[in-house]
Design a protein around this motif. Structure first.
Motif, mmCIF file in Angstrom:
data_model
loop_
_atom_site.group_PDB
_atom_site.id
_atom_site.type_symbol
_atom_site.label_atom_id
_atom_site.label_comp_id
_atom_site.label_asym_id
_atom_site.label_seq_id
_atom_site.Cartn_x
_atom_site.Cartn_y
_atom_site.Cartn_z
ATOM 1 N N TYR A 32 -14.904 -50.660 4.025
ATOM 2 C CA TYR A 32 -13.653 -51.048 4.665
ATOM 3 C C TYR A 32 -12.505 -51.284 3.707
ATOM 4 N N ASN A 33 -12.744 -51.410 2.414
ATOM 5 C CA ASN A 33 -11.636 -51.633 1.478
ATOM 6 C C ASN A 33 -11.428 -50.434 0.561
ATOM 7 N N SER B 42 -15.843 -47.233 9.749
ATOM 8 C CA SER B 42 -15.683 -48.451 8.963
ATOM 9 C C SER B 42 -14.281 -49.032 9.145
ATOM 10 N N GLU B 43 -13.287 -48.177 9.174
ATOM 11 C CA GLU B 43 -11.906 -48.636 9.366
ATOM 12 C C GLU B 43 -11.732 -49.229 10.764
ATOM 13 N N LYS C 268 -13.208 -52.641 10.676
ATOM 14 C CA LYS C 268 -12.294 -53.555 9.988
ATOM 15 C C LYS C 268 -11.146 -53.965 10.917
ATOM 16 N N SER D 18 -10.665 -61.978 7.112
ATOM 17 C CA SER D 18 -11.716 -62.334 8.056
ATOM 18 C C SER D 18 -12.454 -63.580 7.584
ATOM 19 N N HIS E 103 -16.025 -62.194 6.662
ATOM 20 C CA HIS E 103 -16.050 -61.308 5.488
ATOM 21 C C HIS E 103 -14.776 -61.572 4.691
ATOM 22 N N MET F 45 -12.564 -58.811 3.354
ATOM 23 C CA MET F 45 -11.950 -57.900 4.320
ATOM 24 C C MET F 45 -10.579 -58.461 4.664
ATOM 25 N N ARG G 241 -6.048 -57.523 5.279
ATOM 26 C CA ARG G 241 -4.956 -56.595 5.544
ATOM 27 C C ARG G 241 -3.683 -57.264 5.045
#
Length: 181
Positions: free
Chosen positions: A24-25, A101-102, A105, A170, A173, A176, A178
């Motif tokens: 996700y990253n 995965s995106e 996320k 998150s 997580h 995770m 943005r």
């Protein structure tokens, strides 16, 4: 089903699961070496899965183009199609896994289990590449006494040293996030 094919299917599924849960990253400087290794694992697994087809193609290889021109052309066309399909399978599996995965996320970050926090640009730098340099900035934020650091692309000098960046991360997580600026 042969053991090699079972193992190949298992490896493909494991690669998809690893990318789904940990990919996700990718846009924030995740390990390129890891993604190359996953691509190679996918490639070798698909090769093992399709080996019987390739063996049939190789079995039709005439030694001489002069004696059997149509058979040689057929062999070249089939080999090319096989390679193109193999490349398509590897990259489509990889890209679909990254897309999943995106989506995961986005679902997590759009849920109520997130918090906004300020991150800090702790360093700006340039990474040497074959065809020039890539400007980067290093984002750092702290959650529960643990530091998280990510490499951001800094093409237009968007990020400055000691600049605060608003993030949404998150609760489950912590790595995770943005950028929400």
């Amino acid at each position: 089903m042969l053991t090699g094919k079972r193992i190949s299917i298992l490896v493909i599924l494991l690669v998809i699961i690893v990318i789904y849960f940990f990919g996700y990253n990718v846009e924030y400087g995740s390990s390129i070496i890891l993604y190359l290794a996953l691509l190679l694992l996918l490639m070798f697994s698909y090769i093992v899965l399709t080996m019987s087809t390739f063996e049939k193609i190789i079995g039709e290889n005439p030694e001489s183009f002069i004696l059997y021109p149509m058979k040689k052309i057929k062999y070249i066309v089939l080999t090319t199609i096989y390679v193109l399909i193999l490349i398509f399978l590897v990259f489509s599996t990889f890209l679909i896994s990254l897309g999943l995965s995106e989506n995961r996320k986005n679902n997590i970050l759009n849920s109520s289990e997130t918090i906004n926090i300020d991150g800090l640009i702790i360093k700006t730098d340039s990474i040497s590449l074959k065809n020039g340099k890539k400007p980067v900035a290093y984002l750092n934020y702290k959650v529960d006494k643990k530091n998280y650091q990510f490499e951001l692309s800094n093409q237009n000098k968007k990020y400055k040293l000691n600049q605060k960046i608003k993030l949404k991360y998150s609760l489950k997580h912590h790595d995770m996030f943005r950028i929400i600026e």
